[in-house]
Design an enzyme around this catalytic site. Structure first.
Site, short mmCIF file in Angstrom:
data_model
loop_
_atom_site.label_atom_id
_atom_site.label_comp_id
_atom_site.label_asym_id
_atom_site.label_seq_id
_atom_site.Cartn_x
_atom_site.Cartn_y
_atom_site.Cartn_z
N ASP A 139 7.73 3.71 2.16
CA ASP A 139 7.35 2.74 3.18
C ASP A 139 6.85 1.47 2.49
O ASP A 139 7.25 1.18 1.37
CB ASP A 139 6.29 3.38 4.10
CG ASP A 139 6.33 2.81 5.52
OD1 ASP A 139 6.12 1.60 5.67
OD2 ASP A 139 6.53 3.58 6.47
N HIS A 214 2.39 -1.32 7.89
CA HIS A 214 3.29 -0.27 8.36
C HIS A 214 3.11 1.05 7.59
O HIS A 214 2.97 2.12 8.19
CB HIS A 214 4.72 -0.80 8.22
CG HIS A 214 5.78 0.01 8.88
ND1 HIS A 214 6.34 1.12 8.31
CD2 HIS A 214 6.41 -0.14 10.08
CE1 HIS A 214 7.27 1.62 9.11
NE2 HIS A 214 7.32 0.86 10.20
N SER A 553 9.27 4.61 14.04
CA SER A 553 8.48 4.66 12.80
C SER A 553 7.21 5.48 12.97
O SER A 553 6.77 6.13 12.03
CB SER A 553 8.04 3.25 12.39
OG SER A 553 9.04 2.57 11.71
#
Ligand SMILES: *[C@@H]1O[C@H](CO)[C@@H](O)[C@H](O)[C@H]1NC(C)=O
Ligand SMILES: *[C@@H]1O[C@H](CO)[C@@H](O)[C@H](O)[C@H]1NC(C)=O
Ligand SMILES: *[C@@H]1O[C@H](CO)[C@@H](O)[C@H](O)[C@H]1NC(C)=O
Ligand SMILES: *[C@@H]1O[C@H](CO)[C@@H](O)[C@H](O)[C@H]1NC(C)=O
Length: 767
Positions: A139, A214, A553
């Site tokens: 990620d 994220h 996600s």
């Protein structure tokens, strides 16, 4: 907006897309490495091969970006297309793949899933919260100071761990602990593509540190420890925790806040993760159709080798729903995750000047709007020179600042402007004080950070419009928004969640499973780079320690955590067995027993193209009764049957099995789902189930037949004993319809009075 990585990170509202790059980075992929290949020898052989093309060892060293030598063999290098062509024809080279850029896809949820430390026979207790398990996260990195990643009371790092904590900008080995046990970063593929990542604006860290948020979010969803009194500016307040709070995190930063994730970097991360000893890989990134073939796609190749090494790979399915055939990351050896809603919502009431109240939802609202402000409709204050830019939806540049100043704007979603967050930015640009954004009803609440905003449905938007039109001084007051739990029907498959069928390989059902991915509160990066303009008090409100995000996600690490818990409970199970357990025990009803719905327009009953086997039910997955198992040889046969040639497959796996002549292998591939894309009159499918329950078990088949199809199972009773662990059965499908149609759905269920082992059926008719 969020990043999309060379693979795109799958935050909702971002548009994952493979960027067309005129790159000169090529991945020279040489297939599975032989068991006895020494990494150093492989490295030398890569250099030699490249030297032979480029003329010198120096030129080879200059050109090489990565050497892949743990999980598989190959390298990434800077090559001209003619050099690439020559290498492609050399012995031992499976394929030369141009580098691609992918993009990133974006806590109540664990309680909603009953993953609860107080549940006596629950998955958390049985798996000791995942203490021996390592989850690898590919990620945008991690914010190590987040309270979710403290290691208080955690046991020694698992003995099988061989990874490392790589230093870099504002990150050194002291940032790893017993929670974050490894951290690496990969930028060579990205820089070879886009040039050196200049970091003058402080938007990135050349290290595992997360500038974007994220990766911190997905990591804490999977394995964050309990953090009390977490909230986003007061909303969603409670204890935040990950699904496997004692599991360890191995961070592989492959995505960059400035623009995506490169496939060369992703492959390097897979290679290291296989070497390091991760148990589960969680990847919330991907690309949208047209999908690259399984031998051209870094996620497919990397996950193939990871799976061969016993690592389960879990991927997000993408945020391009509700349109059919949008699902990505469709390799049959990975788990592909759809996003669903949970039972939490964020009601806010608004009072109008005539004392009427209307309601909507809001994730953030500051109290200074707790008095009346004039409200205007965006379209009524269009700038003279707006020139086609739409003020109805509060598109940037469309609003007359003189007329907007100090007012609340009412705006409506349009085809080209669906984001309340973008509208809030435009309202802030013209000094408006608030926003009511009307859109078709979905459970996802946009997070506006520039002005306070409420999201309402079109009915309420329309009534507000009529109030504005019929009142001389229309005013509105926002009340303080709340967090309500338990009073919203859930789960629903989220509108944005990408749908099947699988555009690359229609017999492989995708997505596989749904998990929470809407309005998920989890840790965020505290990088100060991109402070929003919402009047947040730095140090108090900002940087955000926790933040809401929606996307597949967010759904993906929910499944990764459950997979890691299941691995702890059943260390001997293959990745396919764990996947089967998750799929066959999934639920297809909501908490009231009604069929789970899929957000679309209009809402409909969810089908396997929305959520595969259904909605994840972690506690049931512990004890599935039967599993549909598969190994690397089966996956190789699948590639054969899909038309990949012997050269490609023979080197993807050294198993060196000739392509079998098994008829209809694609439909007989032992997946926990049956898809028949072209049913003409009748068709027979076979499957093999393995008993993982009590030695003596008798299972009876039950069919929920797809409309228009007669389904017969033979035998319809399976008797397992100490000596009989595996049994094969056939499913005969007969079409009653002589017309082309759309897909029709059903289920095949094996029951022994205790276990319910259910797989989806999807059948499409042809004449
Ligand atoms: C929770 O945090 C808020 C500030 O965010 C604080 O005002 C409140 O006292 C805290 N509550 C508890 C129980 O610690
Ligand atoms: C609105 O309600 C308040 C008190 O409830 C009252 O004083 C006021 O006159 C009402 N206004 C209108 C326009 O009905
Ligand atoms: C904005 O509205 C004011 C007042 O009606 C008007 O004078 C001005 O020309 C408008 N400006 C633009 C750019 O439309
Ligand atoms: C194998 O397939 C690849 C494409 O995947 C193709 O480029 C190559 O020429 C094929 N090789 C043979 C021997 O057919």
């Amino acid at each position: 907006m969020a990043l999309y990585l060379l693979l795109v990170l799958l935050l909702c509202c971002s548009n994952p897309a493979i960027l067309a790059v005129s790159t000169n980075v090529h991945i020279v992929y040489m297939g599975e490495k032989a068991k006895d290949d020494e990494p150093q020898l492989l490295l030398n052989s890569h250099h030699m091969l490249l030297s032979s093309i480029l003329g010198s060892k120096e030129a080879a060293e200059e050109s090489i970006v990565y050497s892949y030598k743990h999980g598989f063999s190959g390298f990434a290098a800077i090559l001209t297309s003619s050099q690439a062509q020559i290498i492609a024809d050399m012995a031992g080279v499976v394929a030369v793949i141009p580098n691609r850029i992918y993009q990133l896809h974006t806590t109540r949820s664990w309680d909603f899933l009953q993953v609860n430390p107080h549940l006596s026979h629950g998955i958390l207790l049985k798996a000791r919260s995942g203490t021996d398990s390592v989850i690898g996260i590919l990620d945008s990195g991690i914010w190590p100071e987040s309270a979710s990643f403290r290691d208080d009371g955690m046991k020694q790092v698992p003995a099988h761990w061989k990874g490392t904590c790589q230093k870099g900008q504002e990150f050194d080995p002291s940032h790893c602990n017993r929670k974050i046990i490894g951290a690496r970063w990969y930028i060579k593929g990205y820089e070879a593509e886009f040039g050196e990542l200049k970091n003058e604006d402080g938007m990135e860290f050349l290290s595992p540190r997360d500038a974007e948020g994220h990766g911190t979010h997905t990591s804490s969803i999977a394995a964050g420890i309990d953090v009390e009194n977490a909230s986003f500016l007061g909303q969603g307040r409670g204890t935040a925790r990950g699904g496997a709070p004692s599991a360890r995190l191995a961070v592989y930063k492959v995505c960059w806040a400035t623009g995506g994730c490169s496939s060369a970097d992703i492959l390097a991360a897979f290679d290291d993760a296989i070497h390091d000893g991760v148990d589960v890989i969680s990847m919330s990134l991907g690309s949208t159709p047209p999908l690259a073939t399984f031998v051209d796609d870094a996620v497919s190749i990397g996950s193939f080798h990871a799976t061969g090494n016993g690592i389960l790979v879990v991927c997000s399915g993408g945020n391009s729903g509700p349109f059919p055939e949008t699902v990505g990351n469709t390799a049959p050896w990975v788990i592909t995750v759809a996003a669903s809603t949970i039972d939490r919502y964020f009601p806010v009431t608004m009072t109008l000047g005539n004392n009427q109240t209307v309601s909507g939802q809001s994730l953030y609202m500051v109290t200074y709007l707790n008095e009346f402000y004039p409200i205007v409709y965006g379209e009524d204050i269009t700038r003279d020179d707006a020139d086609g830019v739409d003020a109805r939806s509060c598109t940037s540049g469309s609003l007359n600042a003189t007329l907007a100043k100090g007012k609340v704007l009412l705006c409506f979603e349009t085809r080209t402007q669906r984001s309340a967050a973008a509208a809030a930015r435009a309202v802030n640009e013209v000094d408006g004080v608030g926003l009511v954004f009307a859109k078709y009803p979905t459970k996802e609440v946009n997070l506006c950070l520039d002005v306070p905003c409420a999201q309402v449905d079109l009915t309420i938007g329309t009534s507000l419009l009529s109030y504005i039109a019929t009142t001389s001084d229309p005013v509105i007051r926002f009340n303080v928004p709340k967090t309500e739990v338990g009073h919203q029907i859930a789960p629903n498959v989220a509108l944005f969640s990408s749908r099947g069928p699988n555009s690359l390989s229609p017999t492989v059902l995708k997505p596989d499973i749904a998990a929470p991915g809407v309005n998920i509160l989890a840790s965020w990066s505290s990088a100060l780079a991109a402070q929003p303009s919402g009047g947040f008090k730095e140090g108090n409100d900002y940087p955000f320690k926790f933040k809401f995000a929606s996307g597949t996600s967010m759904a993906c690490p929910h499944v990764s955590a459950v997979a890691s818990l299941l691995r702890t409970i059943h260390p001997q199970w293959s990745p396919a067995a764990i996947k089967s357990a998750i799929i066959t025990t999934a639920s297809s009803t909501d908490e009231y027993g009604y069929a789970t719905l899929a957000e679309a327009s209009p809402h409909k009953k969810a089908d396997p193209f929305d959520y595969g086997g259904g909605h994840i039910d972690p506690n049931r997955a512990i004890d599935p009764g039967l599993i549909y198992d598969l190994g690397s040889k089966d996956h190789a046969q699948f590639l054969c049957a899909s038309g990949y040639n012997a050269t490609a497959i023979g080197s993807l796996t050294k198993a060196n099995e000739p392509c079998s002549k098994i008829k209809n292998f694609l439909t007989n591939y032992n997946l926990p789902a049956i898809v028949v894309p072209k049913l003409h009159r009748s068709f027979i499918v076979s499957r093999l189930v393995t008993n993982v329950g009590p030695d003596f078990s008798i299972y009876t088949a039950r069919i929920e037949a797809p409309a228009g199809v007669d389904v017969v199972v033979e035998p319809s009773v399976l008797v397992f004993t100490v000596g009989v662990k595996k049994l094969r059965f056939k499913v005969k499908l007969c079409s009653k319809i002589r017309a082309m149609g759309s897909y029709s759905f059903g289920s095949l269920i094996w029951e022994d009075g205790f276990h319910v082992v259910k797989i989806p059926l999807a059948v499409n008719f042809v004449v």
